[in-house]
Design an enzyme around this catalytic site. Structure first.
Site, mmCIF file in Angstrom:
data_model
loop_
_atom_site.group_PDB
_atom_site.id
_atom_site.type_symbol
_atom_site.label_atom_id
_atom_site.label_comp_id
_atom_site.label_asym_id
_atom_site.label_seq_id
_atom_site.Cartn_x
_atom_site.Cartn_y
_atom_site.Cartn_z
ATOM 1 C CB ILE A 139 -0.932 0.018 1.226
ATOM 2 C CG1 ILE A 139 -1.731 -1.280 1.315
ATOM 3 C CG2 ILE A 139 -1.881 1.216 1.149
ATOM 4 C CD1 ILE A 139 -2.614 -1.365 2.557
ATOM 5 C CB SER B 174 11.321 5.900 -2.937
ATOM 6 O OG SER B 174 11.220 7.085 -3.685
ATOM 7 C CB VAL C 155 0.725 5.330 3.041
ATOM 8 C CG1 VAL C 155 -0.066 4.139 2.540
ATOM 9 C CG2 VAL C 155 0.813 5.309 4.570
ATOM 10 N NE ARG D 45 12.575 21.498 18.003
ATOM 11 C CZ ARG D 45 12.846 21.903 19.247
ATOM 12 N NH1 ARG D 45 13.467 21.086 20.091
ATOM 13 N NH2 ARG D 45 12.519 23.103 19.655
ATOM 14 N N PRO E 295 2.592 32.037 13.785
ATOM 15 C CG PRO E 295 1.891 30.831 11.916
ATOM 16 C CD PRO E 295 2.958 30.880 12.954
ATOM 17 C CG HIS F 107 45.458 20.953 -3.965
ATOM 18 N ND1 HIS F 107 44.871 21.639 -2.919
ATOM 19 C CD2 HIS F 107 46.233 21.848 -4.634
ATOM 20 C CE1 HIS F 107 45.289 22.897 -2.957
ATOM 21 N NE2 HIS F 107 46.117 23.051 -3.998
ATOM 22 N N PRO F 108 42.923 20.977 -6.213
ATOM 23 C CG PRO F 108 42.478 23.120 -7.034
ATOM 24 C CD PRO F 108 43.035 21.773 -7.431
#
Length: 530
Positions: A49, A53, A192, A257, A284, A503-504
């Site tokens: 279901i 991916s 899902v 966070r 808000p 490098h670099p």
């Protein structure tokens, strides 16, 4: 009528773009699929279901192991009526369109840099939102089609319908015409995913949008308020600002966070330097329409927060909510099979992707306290199918999963944050190597290098195993991917420093670390090859 024929017509009708000839062609190509019995029931080895991916990876691997598989997929339109095709969040409204718009933003920056390198470019570069959006959407639709063909080629039965459980062995699929079909199955995988949440502010759902909508927006977003400081919010604010649309981020608490907070501050500093405005420790309270059809947003300090930007209001053209995501499990009737979920998030409790019901499994963003990343879902889905049908014993390893935040100056990391390392091992048992660095390409166009920063956290005791690697700079995703393999092999600090850099490049900076935080020495670069 076969389930494929019913669902092919459902798929075509939902897209609204397939001709009857195309529908018949799809059905003819797939006419070898199994059909329902006269009782309207069909037994599968596995019903998945969710056509994202993780679910698709599990289905394909199960077929490769000899299983009979069906995949159900249905997209509930967003509050702004946005919907999309097969492939899940990543393909349609996540990783892929986000990376393409991020890249489009960087191309505009590169055009300006090119002038410093001698390119004669007349006029000012400007983004054509509609042209860029259409290019992104055309690519997504091509991926939708390839995904659909892949199911056919793998002989996976595709059901364009909403799935729910009748019991542990029966899945009910509701098609677009409200017709219900039953699928009998030995096993079920729930994949899902999750969908964006909205603020509780007045007018949020009526006037706001989410990441479900931004990538197909019918008009340029203009002056935009992004509510939320997670990676989705910062990424969207970053590329919108890069396109030239004034962008503001409203943070309820801290940015990113759960991520390393020193690195998060580097990301925010860089965005502020590029012109993104931040409203800190505020939420808000209301959204309302102005006479000129813009959006008036009023906000106040986050309850219980100290400091912050305080009460205020402003007018925006677009308000994008990126305040978290909720697992799409409410409509699955999991309780009918006895599957246990988290009461607040709707996420499913599992052990090695197996729920408390032995034949029902879950992968991806619906899992409780697991990384919400596409490659994680894909790997977990494949390994689960191999264990279910191939007698494999390999379990998913959720540790040391690399990821990247695609802000204007990208942040990639693998392993533990400095905060989590201290929590697990104690600060006295850690060594933190760090450095600022100068990308070779930055000085000529005089680009800001003050936030180009890396650090490696390791244990102090021998063999000084590396716990976390963090990088803020250009191409962070490409840089950190290779080091994630080293982390899986439990690389030590000595092995890292013994590695010869290319490098670099910016990636070589990891092999040149000599300064620790404990030493108190200046981590700023002194010379190119020192």
């Amino acid at each position: 009528m076969s389930v494929l024929k019913i669902c092919t017509k459902s798929f075509a009708a939902s897209l609204g773009r397939q001709s009857e000839r195309s529908v018949k062609k799809i059905y003819r190509i797939s006419s070898s699929f199994r059909t329902f019995s006269t009782e309207g029931k069909l037994e599968y080895d596995l019903v998945v279901i969710g056509g994202g991916s993780g679910g698709l990876a599990c289905a394909k691997e199960a077929v490769a192991q000899g299983a009979r598989v069906a995949v159900l997929d249905y997209v509930q339109p967003s509050p702004r009526s946005t919907k999309w095709g097969l492939g899940g969040t990543c393909v349609n409204v996540g990783c892929i369109p986000k990376k393409l718009m991020h890249h489009a933003s960087l191309l505009g920056e590169a055009i300006e840099d090119a002038r410093s390198f001698g390119w004669r470019i007349p006029g000012n570069a400007e983004i054509d939102w509609l042209a860029m959006r259409d290019a992104v959407q055309d690519h997504i639709k091509s991926v939708n089609w390839v995904t659909r063909v892949s199911l056919r080629d793998n002989k996976i039965e595709y059901v364009n319908g909403r799935g729910r459980l009748a019991d542990a062995n029966t899945v009910v699929a509701t098609l677009h015409n409200m017709k219900e079909v039953l699928l009998k199955t030995k096993n079920v995988v729930v994949a899902v995913g999750a969908r964006p949440k909205y603020s509780t502010a007045i007018g949020a759902q009526e006037l706001g949008i989410s990441s479900d909508d931004i990538f197909s927006l019918e008009k340029p977003p203009g002056k935009t308020l992004v509510v939320g400081g997670g990676y989705i919010g910062l990424e969207c604010a970053g590329f919108l600002n890069g396109f030239g649309y004034p962008s503001t981020v409203m943070l309820r608490s801290v940015p990113l966070r759960g991520f390393d907070q020193q690195m998060a501050s580097m990301v925010v500093n860089e965005m502020e330097g590029r012109g993104v405005n931040f409203i800190c420790k505020c939420v808000p309270e209301s959204l309302s329409k102005t006479p000129d059809r813009r959006i008036l947003v009023k906000w106040n300090t986050t309850p219980g927060a100290n400091g912050g930007s305080g009460q205020g209001e402003d007018v925006f053209d677009t308000v994008l909510f990126a305040v978290g995501r909720k697992a799409v499990t409410d409509s699955l009737a999991l309780e009918k099979a006895g599957v246990e979920t988290h009461k607040e998030t709707g996420k499913i409790f599992t052990t090695n992707e197996q729920t408390n019901v032995p034949n029902i499994f879950a992968v991806g963003d619906v899992l409780h306290r697991k990384p919400e990343l596409t490659p994680v879902a894909v790997q977990a889905g494949r390994l689960l199918a191999r264990r279910m049908f191939g007698n494999d014993k390999t379990l998913m390893d959720y540790d040391n999963v690399a990821t990247t935040v695609f802000t204007p100056l990208e942040y990639g990391f693998v392993g533990l944050s400095e905060e989590e390392s201290e929590k697990r091992h104690g600060p006295e048992n850690l060594e933190v190597y760090h450095a600022f660095y100068k990308p070779t390409e930055f000085p000529i166009p005089q680009k800001d290098m003050s936030n180009c920063y890396i650090k490696v956290i390791c244990l102090r005791r021998e063999p000084r195993t590396v716990l976390g690697m963090h990088f803020v700079g250009p191409n962070a995703g490409e840089v950190i991917q290779g080091f994630s393999a080293a982390m899986k092999c439990r690389i030590t600090m000595e092995q890292l420093l013994d590695t010869i850099g290319i490098h670099p490049t910016v990636a070589e900076e990891f092999t040149r670390l000599t300064i620790t935080k404990r030493s108190g020495m200046d981590p700023n670069p002194q010379a190119c090859c020192s």
